[in-house]
Enzyme design. Structure first.
Site, short mmCIF file in Angstrom:
data_model
loop_
_atom_site.label_atom_id
_atom_site.label_comp_id
_atom_site.label_asym_id
_atom_site.label_seq_id
_atom_site.Cartn_x
_atom_site.Cartn_y
_atom_site.Cartn_z
N GLU A 105 0.85 -1.20 0.00
CA GLU A 105 0.00 0.00 0.00
C GLU A 105 0.88 1.24 0.00
O GLU A 105 1.94 1.26 0.64
CB GLU A 105 -0.91 -0.02 1.24
CG GLU A 105 -1.98 1.05 1.28
CD GLU A 105 -2.96 0.81 2.42
OE1 GLU A 105 -3.39 -0.36 2.61
OE2 GLU A 105 -3.29 1.77 3.13
N ASP A 107 0.21 5.33 0.62
CA ASP A 107 -0.88 6.16 1.14
C ASP A 107 -0.62 7.65 1.12
O ASP A 107 0.43 8.12 1.56
CB ASP A 107 -1.12 5.84 2.64
CG ASP A 107 -1.70 4.48 2.89
OD1 ASP A 107 -2.30 3.92 1.97
OD2 ASP A 107 -1.55 3.98 4.02
N GLU A 109 -3.06 10.38 3.07
CA GLU A 109 -4.27 10.60 3.86
C GLU A 109 -4.27 12.04 4.34
O GLU A 109 -3.25 12.54 4.82
CB GLU A 109 -4.35 9.66 5.06
CG GLU A 109 -4.66 8.22 4.68
CD GLU A 109 -4.91 7.36 5.90
OE1 GLU A 109 -6.05 6.91 6.09
OE2 GLU A 109 -3.96 7.14 6.68
N HIS A 122 -0.74 12.92 5.73
CA HIS A 122 -0.18 11.72 6.34
C HIS A 122 0.22 10.77 5.21
O HIS A 122 -0.58 10.48 4.33
CB HIS A 122 -1.26 11.10 7.23
CG HIS A 122 -0.91 9.79 7.86
ND1 HIS A 122 -0.47 9.69 9.16
CD2 HIS A 122 -0.96 8.52 7.38
CE1 HIS A 122 -0.27 8.41 9.46
NE2 HIS A 122 -0.56 7.68 8.39
N ASN A 124 2.28 6.96 4.14
CA ASN A 124 2.73 5.68 4.67
C ASN A 124 3.03 4.74 3.51
O ASN A 124 2.49 4.91 2.41
CB ASN A 124 1.66 5.06 5.59
CG ASN A 124 2.22 4.08 6.61
OD1 ASN A 124 3.41 3.74 6.58
ND2 ASN A 124 1.37 3.62 7.51
N ARG A 133 5.36 3.19 8.63
CA ARG A 133 6.40 4.04 8.01
C ARG A 133 5.81 5.43 7.74
O ARG A 133 5.89 5.95 6.64
CB ARG A 133 6.90 3.40 6.72
CG ARG A 133 7.52 2.01 6.91
CD ARG A 133 8.14 1.52 5.62
NE ARG A 133 8.79 0.24 5.81
CZ ARG A 133 8.27 -0.94 5.43
NH1 ARG A 133 7.08 -0.98 4.85
NH2 ARG A 133 8.95 -2.05 5.63
N GLU A 134 5.25 6.01 8.77
CA GLU A 134 4.53 7.26 8.60
C GLU A 134 5.46 8.47 8.54
O GLU A 134 6.41 8.58 9.32
CB GLU A 134 3.54 7.47 9.75
CG GLU A 134 2.49 6.38 9.88
CD GLU A 134 2.91 5.26 10.82
OE1 GLU A 134 4.12 5.16 11.15
OE2 GLU A 134 2.03 4.48 11.22
N TRP A 199 -9.69 9.30 16.26
CA TRP A 199 -8.22 9.42 16.29
C TRP A 199 -7.65 10.55 15.45
O TRP A 199 -6.54 11.03 15.71
CB TRP A 199 -7.55 8.12 15.84
CG TRP A 199 -7.81 7.77 14.39
CD1 TRP A 199 -8.83 7.02 13.91
CD2 TRP A 199 -7.04 8.17 13.23
NE1 TRP A 199 -8.76 6.93 12.53
CE2 TRP A 199 -7.67 7.62 12.10
CE3 TRP A 199 -5.88 8.93 13.06
CZ2 TRP A 199 -7.19 7.81 10.81
CZ3 TRP A 199 -5.40 9.12 11.77
CH2 TRP A 199 -6.05 8.56 10.67
N ARG A 281 9.34 5.20 19.88
CA ARG A 281 8.49 4.18 19.27
C ARG A 281 9.28 2.92 18.95
O ARG A 281 8.72 1.82 18.91
CB ARG A 281 7.88 4.77 17.99
CG ARG A 281 6.92 3.86 17.28
CD ARG A 281 6.36 4.58 16.07
NE ARG A 281 5.50 3.75 15.27
CZ ARG A 281 5.04 4.11 14.08
NH1 ARG A 281 5.36 5.29 13.58
NH2 ARG A 281 4.25 3.31 13.40
#
Length: 296
Positions: A105, A107, A109, A122, A124, A133-134, A199, A281
């Site tokens: 994928e 992305d 967003e 956003h 990824n 992997r943002e 969120w 993280r």
């Protein structure tokens, strides 16, 4: 000595090159021809003889669409105009994805926000089912005031995210150090407008204001210069990378020094999150692509 070709052989070769060129490029499009509205019970609409597509969200439902074609590598462009006003809680997703538990994928967003606050873009990359992997950015313009072009260049060496032709992120093929790369699974183009107020805005602290509904995002000027996937094979499988030069050279494209400087400018001034710097993280160590020279 050069081989002697008959006129019929030349004609056949020319015809084949035309066919290959046609197969490799899904022409700039008509939404009726290129996409299916897949959910939303009428909230997704194709207008202006196929030149405009809109998605809407209200308290009952959002909406979405997907491409009729699947692609295995390509340069995908779409112009979007995002939900204006108080868009807090809404997410407009525009992405490439394969299917299944080990899906790939890529992305974009767009996380809505309170009136006057900037959208968060956003990004990824998933490979073989693994994401995380943002990278997130503010934009240097109001994405609700007009249409802007959001592009994904995906070739065997790299994925480049661009906004109005300015690269903002590059994810290079790091298979040499054990990082899976999306290269075997064909992907469709998807987009959806949906409620994510659990969120999306300040971690879910700001809820969607349904008095502002319906929320609407608009799309136009889709173009895919890409390898089409059909019946288990790619329209590019019999071509060499050099033959794609007539299609803009995207198959082997990389960032030149000017583009690298523009990307550094965006990342210095507008990046607000990068997983490759989030040591909290990843207490056991950052992902391998983050410490390699292959990461941008």
């Amino acid at each position: 000595m050069a081989p002697i070709c008959s006129s019929s052989a030349v004609s056949t070769a020319l015809l084949m090159s035309v066919v290959v060129s046609f197969l490799m490029s899904a022409s700039a499009g008509n939404f009726y021809q290129d996409f299916d509205i897949t959910w939303g019970d009428g909230r997704g609409k194709i207008l202006n003889n196929g030149e405009l597509l809109t998605l809407s969200l209200d308290k009952a439902s959002g909406s979405g669409f997907q491409s009729k074609n699947e692609f295995l590598f390509g340069k995908i462009d779409m112009q979007l105009k995002l939900v204006p006003g108080n868009s807090a809680g809404t997410v407009t997703a525009y992405y490439l994805s394969s299917q299944g538990p080990t899906h790939d994928e890529i992305d974009f967003e767009f996380l809505g926000n309170l009136s006057g606050d900037p959208y968060i873009l956003h990004t990824n990359v998933f490979s073989q089912g693994k994401g995380n992997r943002e990278q997130q950015f503010y934009l240097w313009f109001d994405p609700t005031a007009d249409f802007h072009t959001y592009s994904i260049l995906w070739n065997p060496q790299r994925i480049i995210f661009s906004v109005d032709g300015t690269p903002i992120r590059e994810f290079k093929n790091s298979e040499s150090i054990g990082v899976p790369y999306p290269k075997n699974q064909p992907m469709r183009i998807y987009s959806s407008l949906w409620n994510a107020d659990d969120w999306a805005t300040r971690g879910g602290l700001v809820k969607t204001d349904w008095t502002q509904a319906p929320f609407t995002a608009s799309y136009r000027n889709f173009n895919a210069n890409a390898c089409l996937w059909s019946s288990g094979s790619s329209s590019c499988s019999s071509t060499s990378p050099s033959s794609t030069s007539t299609n803009g050279g995207w198959y082997s494209q990389e960032l030149d020094s000017t583009s690298q400087e523009r990307m550094k400018w965006v990342q210095k001034n507008y990046m607000i999150y990068n997983y490759c710097t989030d040591t909290k993280r990843f207490p056991q160590g950052l992902p391998p692509e983050c410490t390699a020279t292959t990461m941008s």
